[in-house]
Scaffold this active site. Structure first.
Site, PDB file in Angstrom:
ATOM      1  N   LYS A 108       0.826  -1.239   0.000  1.00 42.75           N
ATOM      2  CA  LYS A 108       0.000   0.000   0.000  1.00 42.75           C
ATOM      3  C   LYS A 108       0.842   1.263   0.000  1.00 42.75           C
ATOM      4  O   LYS A 108       0.425   2.290  -0.537  1.00 42.75           O
ATOM      5  CB  LYS A 108      -0.983   0.027   1.171  1.00 42.75           C
ATOM      6  CG  LYS A 108      -0.385  -0.194   2.536  1.00 42.75           C
ATOM      7  CD  LYS A 108      -0.618  -1.594   2.967  1.00 42.75           C
ATOM      8  CE  LYS A 108       0.207  -1.984   4.148  1.00 42.75           C
ATOM      9  NZ  LYS A 108      -0.405  -3.016   4.935  1.00 42.75           N
ATOM     10  N   ILE A 139      -9.987  -8.768   3.386  1.00 45.18           N
ATOM     11  CA  ILE A 139     -11.337  -8.331   2.986  1.00 45.18           C
ATOM     12  C   ILE A 139     -11.344  -7.954   1.504  1.00 45.18           C
ATOM     13  O   ILE A 139     -10.550  -7.115   1.085  1.00 45.18           O
ATOM     14  CB  ILE A 139     -11.797  -7.095   3.800  1.00 45.18           C
ATOM     15  CG1 ILE A 139     -11.740  -7.374   5.300  1.00 45.18           C
ATOM     16  CG2 ILE A 139     -13.190  -6.657   3.383  1.00 45.18           C
ATOM     17  CD1 ILE A 139     -12.135  -6.185   6.162  1.00 45.18           C
ATOM     18  N   GLY A 190       2.422 -10.866  13.527  1.00 50.74           N
ATOM     19  CA  GLY A 190       2.664 -10.561  12.110  1.00 50.74           C
ATOM     20  C   GLY A 190       1.719  -9.520  11.540  1.00 50.74           C
ATOM     21  O   GLY A 190       1.614  -9.365  10.332  1.00 50.74           O
ATOM     22  N   GLU A 193       3.485  -3.420  10.539  1.00 53.88           N
ATOM     23  CA  GLU A 193       4.438  -3.137   9.467  1.00 53.88           C
ATOM     24  C   GLU A 193       5.852  -3.298  10.010  1.00 53.88           C
ATOM     25  O   GLU A 193       6.069  -3.280  11.233  1.00 53.88           O
ATOM     26  CB  GLU A 193       4.247  -1.707   8.958  1.00 53.88           C
ATOM     27  CG  GLU A 193       2.900  -1.471   8.306  1.00 53.88           C
ATOM     28  CD  GLU A 193       2.653  -2.376   7.110  1.00 53.88           C
ATOM     29  OE1 GLU A 193       3.464  -2.397   6.182  1.00 53.88           O
ATOM     30  OE2 GLU A 193       1.639  -3.104   7.115  1.00 53.88           O
ATOM     31  N   LYS A 208      -4.172   3.323   2.930  1.00 49.86           N
ATOM     32  CA  LYS A 208      -5.295   2.493   2.461  1.00 49.86           C
ATOM     33  C   LYS A 208      -6.483   3.379   2.086  1.00 49.86           C
ATOM     34  O   LYS A 208      -7.173   3.125   1.088  1.00 49.86           O
ATOM     35  CB  LYS A 208      -5.687   1.496   3.548  1.00 49.86           C
ATOM     36  CG  LYS A 208      -4.620   0.444   3.788  1.00 49.86           C
ATOM     37  CD  LYS A 208      -4.877  -0.282   5.080  1.00 49.86           C
ATOM     38  CE  LYS A 208      -3.866  -1.390   5.317  1.00 49.86           C
ATOM     39  NZ  LYS A 208      -3.880  -1.887   6.701  1.00 49.86           N
TER      40      LYS A 208
HETATM   41  P1  NDP Z   1       8.014  -8.913   6.293  1.00 48.85           P
HETATM   42  O1  NDP Z   1       8.932  -7.887   6.840  1.00 48.85           O
HETATM   43  O2  NDP Z   1       7.522  -9.997   7.178  1.00 48.85           O
HETATM   44  O3  NDP Z   1       8.720  -9.642   5.042  1.00 48.85           O
HETATM   45  C1  NDP Z   1       9.421  -8.945   4.041  1.00 48.85           C
HETATM   46  C2  NDP Z   1      10.106  -9.972   3.122  1.00 48.85           C
HETATM   47  O4  NDP Z   1      10.624  -9.272   2.002  1.00 48.85           O
HETATM   48  C3  NDP Z   1      11.268 -10.712   3.758  1.00 48.85           C
HETATM   49  O5  NDP Z   1      11.300 -12.046   3.276  1.00 48.85           O
HETATM   50  C4  NDP Z   1      12.494  -9.940   3.243  1.00 48.85           C
HETATM   51  O6  NDP Z   1      13.624 -10.763   3.089  1.00 48.85           O
HETATM   52  C5  NDP Z   1      12.023  -9.543   1.869  1.00 48.85           C
HETATM   53  N1  NDP Z   1      12.675  -8.314   1.391  1.00 48.85           N
HETATM   54  C6  NDP Z   1      12.551  -7.068   1.888  1.00 48.85           C
HETATM   55  N2  NDP Z   1      13.294  -6.198   1.165  1.00 48.85           N
HETATM   56  C7  NDP Z   1      13.874  -6.925   0.177  1.00 48.85           C
HETATM   57  C8  NDP Z   1      14.743  -6.603  -0.875  1.00 48.85           C
HETATM   58  N3  NDP Z   1      15.192  -5.365  -1.073  1.00 48.85           N
HETATM   59  N4  NDP Z   1      15.146  -7.600  -1.706  1.00 48.85           N
HETATM   60  C9  NDP Z   1      14.711  -8.876  -1.500  1.00 48.85           C
HETATM   61  N5  NDP Z   1      13.881  -9.235  -0.513  1.00 48.85           N
HETATM   62  C10 NDP Z   1      13.470  -8.283   0.319  1.00 48.85           C
HETATM   63  O7  NDP Z   1       6.793  -8.124   5.648  1.00 48.85           O
HETATM   64  P2  NDP Z   1       5.274  -8.588   5.506  1.00 48.85           P
HETATM   65  O8  NDP Z   1       5.216  -9.923   4.908  1.00 48.85           O
HETATM   66  O9  NDP Z   1       4.545  -8.335   6.771  1.00 48.85           O
HETATM   67  O10 NDP Z   1       4.720  -7.473   4.487  1.00 48.85           O
HETATM   68  C11 NDP Z   1       5.029  -7.522   3.107  1.00 48.85           C
HETATM   69  C12 NDP Z   1       4.160  -6.527   2.365  1.00 48.85           C
HETATM   70  O11 NDP Z   1       2.786  -6.844   2.561  1.00 48.85           O
HETATM   71  C13 NDP Z   1       4.307  -5.069   2.816  1.00 48.85           C
HETATM   72  O12 NDP Z   1       4.130  -4.242   1.698  1.00 48.85           O
HETATM   73  C14 NDP Z   1       3.145  -4.894   3.798  1.00 48.85           C
HETATM   74  O13 NDP Z   1       2.742  -3.555   3.903  1.00 48.85           O
HETATM   75  C15 NDP Z   1       2.095  -5.713   3.094  1.00 48.85           C
HETATM   76  N6  NDP Z   1       1.007  -6.207   3.931  1.00 48.85           N
HETATM   77  C16 NDP Z   1       1.296  -6.843   5.102  1.00 48.85           C
HETATM   78  C17 NDP Z   1       0.270  -7.360   5.857  1.00 48.85           C
HETATM   79  C18 NDP Z   1       0.509  -8.084   7.128  1.00 48.85           C
HETATM   80  O14 NDP Z   1      -0.455  -8.460   7.803  1.00 48.85           O
HETATM   81  N7  NDP Z   1       1.769  -8.323   7.524  1.00 48.85           N
HETATM   82  C19 NDP Z   1      -1.137  -7.233   5.426  1.00 48.85           C
HETATM   83  C20 NDP Z   1      -1.327  -6.548   4.173  1.00 48.85           C
HETATM   84  C21 NDP Z   1      -0.280  -6.058   3.466  1.00 48.85           C
HETATM   85  P3  NDP Z   1      14.705 -10.964   4.271  1.00 48.85           P
HETATM   86  O15 NDP Z   1      13.950 -11.575   5.424  1.00 48.85           O
HETATM   87  O16 NDP Z   1      15.706 -11.861   3.672  1.00 48.85           O
HETATM   88  O17 NDP Z   1      15.187  -9.574   4.603  1.00 48.85           O
HETATM   89  N1  HSE Z   2       0.052  -3.366   9.335  1.00 47.65           N
HETATM   90  C1  HSE Z   2      -1.162  -3.541   8.660  1.00 47.65           C
HETATM   91  C2  HSE Z   2      -2.307  -3.575   9.669  1.00 47.65           C
HETATM   92  C3  HSE Z   2      -1.145  -4.812   7.849  1.00 47.65           C
HETATM   93  O1  HSE Z   2      -2.037  -3.749  10.861  1.00 47.65           O
HETATM   94  O2  HSE Z   2      -3.452  -3.427   9.267  1.00 47.65           O
HETATM   95  C4  HSE Z   2      -2.323  -4.977   6.954  1.00 47.65           C
HETATM   96  O3  HSE Z   2      -2.328  -4.033   5.943  1.00 47.65           O
END
Ligand code: NDP
Ligand code: HSE
Length: 429
Positions: A108, A139, A190, A193, A208
């Site tokens: 986002k 959602i 999890g 952010e 959002k």
């Molecule tokens: P995490 O921090 O848990 O995971 C990020 C992942 O991306 C890690 O595997 C990391 O690798 C990898 N990564 C980050 N930067 C790089 C890079 N430059 N090159 C390669 N790999 C990279 O994040 P989330 O999974 O929580 O969130 C991911 C996205 O989803 C974000 O945009 C977030 O806003 C969105 N989102 C998250 C939600 C949630 O509930 N968590 C819900 C909705 C959206 P490594 O570990 O090796 O650094």
């Molecule tokens: N950090 C975000 C939240 C993840 O708590 O709603 C989902 O976008």
């Protein structure tokens, strides 16, 4: 595989969401071919820490930290970006779209700033750029707004759009938990952010809301257009007062198209405990939409977390596959064909709850009332709550007033020696 086509995807990121996507694709493996007419296979997973990801997947051959292995692989048709952040996500997505690959993202931050550029690139190359997971986690709300509700003029989109802050406020109000402890739990689950400032200061909900407002009102709204206030100033005392008044405190995003422009703001609000939004607890989100044909519609579900977010992403990936099989990728692109102005916050009407510490002597209550009155702020309720030594606590609830007039009152109140502290200001729904 019954001769069904295989569509190869690459996953950028294997954190909370990336791991969820991998799991949900596995959970769908047996039915996928019948459901969508093809099988999606993750061919590469890109991360920074290759070893950690290889151990997680128990397959080192899938993992890379080299983008060139993905962008230069003509077999990879879908790039799923779940790394987060603006750079290098933006560059990777643009390169993928320019190479004719379809992109699904949950990012986002990026969509709220650069969504229109990415949609332009997708349109130019007849590729899909889908981002259902970017708003309200699991959602479905982007697709309903763009497709199911396309027959409406939408005038309002509002609701709870951040799972972390809703979780924190729920824990604080129902279990008396401290802010920091509740935030730590949300991080462990999890929901938060990478930098939880975005959650607790309202920026994540603001991003959002910008995305939702753009789609709902067919006019571009970016994050910098959104007024944001977070929950860091909400205290246990505020929560107790809210409960005494039959209310709950929620972080709400509100977007309205009133004809003379769009208002977009995110801030905590007192909301009556019997309102449907008050019952939205924990990491759940809810979005209300008002349209001229549908009238009211409400969308409710998990707003964050591994599997709920992955559910939205896999839905997008399946849409891409269906479009690819039908040869119609890029079918639905940018829908911002209007140029509506953004209204200034100072021109917006709201009700307010104000709690202040004042000197406990005659005439103070009357002077507070006259400051509000002199600035065109009508008072709905005013009570002296309790005494602490020489000080008394006054709580005022205003009628719906112009923000500018309310701020003028606060300036005067802040300069009065009898008013020792303005302890809280919270809008009232
Ligand atoms: P995490 O921090 O848990 O995971 C990020 C992942 O991306 C890690 O595997 C990391 O690798 C990898 N990564 C980050 N930067 C790089 C890079 N430059 N090159 C390669 N790999 C990279 O994040 P989330 O999974 O929580 O969130 C991911 C996205 O989803 C974000 O945009 C977030 O806003 C969105 N989102 C998250 C939600 C949630 O509930 N968590 C819900 C909705 C959206 P490594 O570990 O090796 O650094
Ligand atoms: N950090 C975000 C939240 C993840 O708590 O709603 C989902 O976008």
């Amino acid at each position: 595989m019954d001769g069904k086509r295989v569509i190869y995807a690459a996953l950028l990121g294997l954190g909370t969401v990336g791991t969820g996507v991998y799991k949900v694709l596995k959970m769908q493996e047996d039915e996928m071919a019948q459901k969508i007419g093809a099988v999606v296979k993750v061919k590469k997973v890109m991360v920074r820490s290759v070893q950690k990801a290889a151990e997680k997947l128990k397959d080192a051959s899938l993992v890379t930290n080299d983008w060139q292995e993905i962008i230069n692989d003509p077999e990879i048709e879908v790039v799923i970006e779940v790394m987060g952040g603006i750079h290098p996500a933006k560059e990777y997505i643009l390169e993928a779209l320019n190479a004719g690959k379809n992109v699904v993202t949950a990012n986002k931050d990026l969509v709220a700033e650069e969504g229109h550029r990415l949609l332009e690139a997708a349109a130019e190359h007849r590729a899909d750029f889908l981002f259902e997971a970017a708003v309200a986690g699991g959602i479905p709300i982007i697709r309903p707004l763009k497709q199911c509700l396309a027959g409406n003029h939408i005038t309002e989109v509002m609701g709870i759009m951040n799972g972390t802050t809703n979780f924190i406020l729920t824990k604080m109000s129902e279990e008396g938990m401290e802010f920091a402890d509740a935030l730590k739990m949300a991080q462990d689950l999890g929901y938060a952010e990478a930098d939880p400032t975005a959650d607790v200061e309202g920026y994540d909900a603001g991003r959002k809301l910008a995305i939702l407002a753009s789609i709902a009102f067919n006019s571009r709204v970016v994050f910098s257009n959104v007024y944001t206030e977070g929950i860091t100033k909400i205290t246990a005392t505020d929560i107790r007062y809210a409960q005494e008044m039959g209310c709950t405190i929620k972080l709400l995003g509100v977007a309205k198209n009133s004809g003379d422009g769009i208002e977009v703001h995110v801030h905590p609000m007192l909301i009556e405990s019997n309102h449907p939004l008050a019952a939205v607890r924990d990491s759940y989100n809810a979005v209300f939409v008002h349209g001229d044909a549908v009238q009211d519609a409400m969308f409710f579900g998990r707003g964050a977390g591994e599997l709920p977010t992955a559910s939205a992403i896999v839905g997008d990936v399946f849409d891409v596959v269906r479009n690819s099989l039908a040869g119609c990728n890029g079918r639905i692109g940018c829908t911002c064909y209007k140029r509506l102005p953004i209204r200034q916050m100072e021109d917006i009407q709201s009700r307010y709850f104000v709690r202040m510490q004042v000197e406990d002597r005659y005439g103070v209550l009357a002077s507070v009332a006259s400051v509000f009155g002199n600035n065109s702020v009508s008072i709905a309720q005013m009570v002296q709550k309790k005494k602490k030594g020489e000080l008394a606590e006054i709580v005022v609830i205003t009628d719906s007033v112009m923000e500018r007039h309310f701020q003028d009152s606060l300036k005067v109140l802040g300069s009065m020696s009898v008013i020792r502290e303005i302890s809280s200001i919270i809008r009232v729904y």
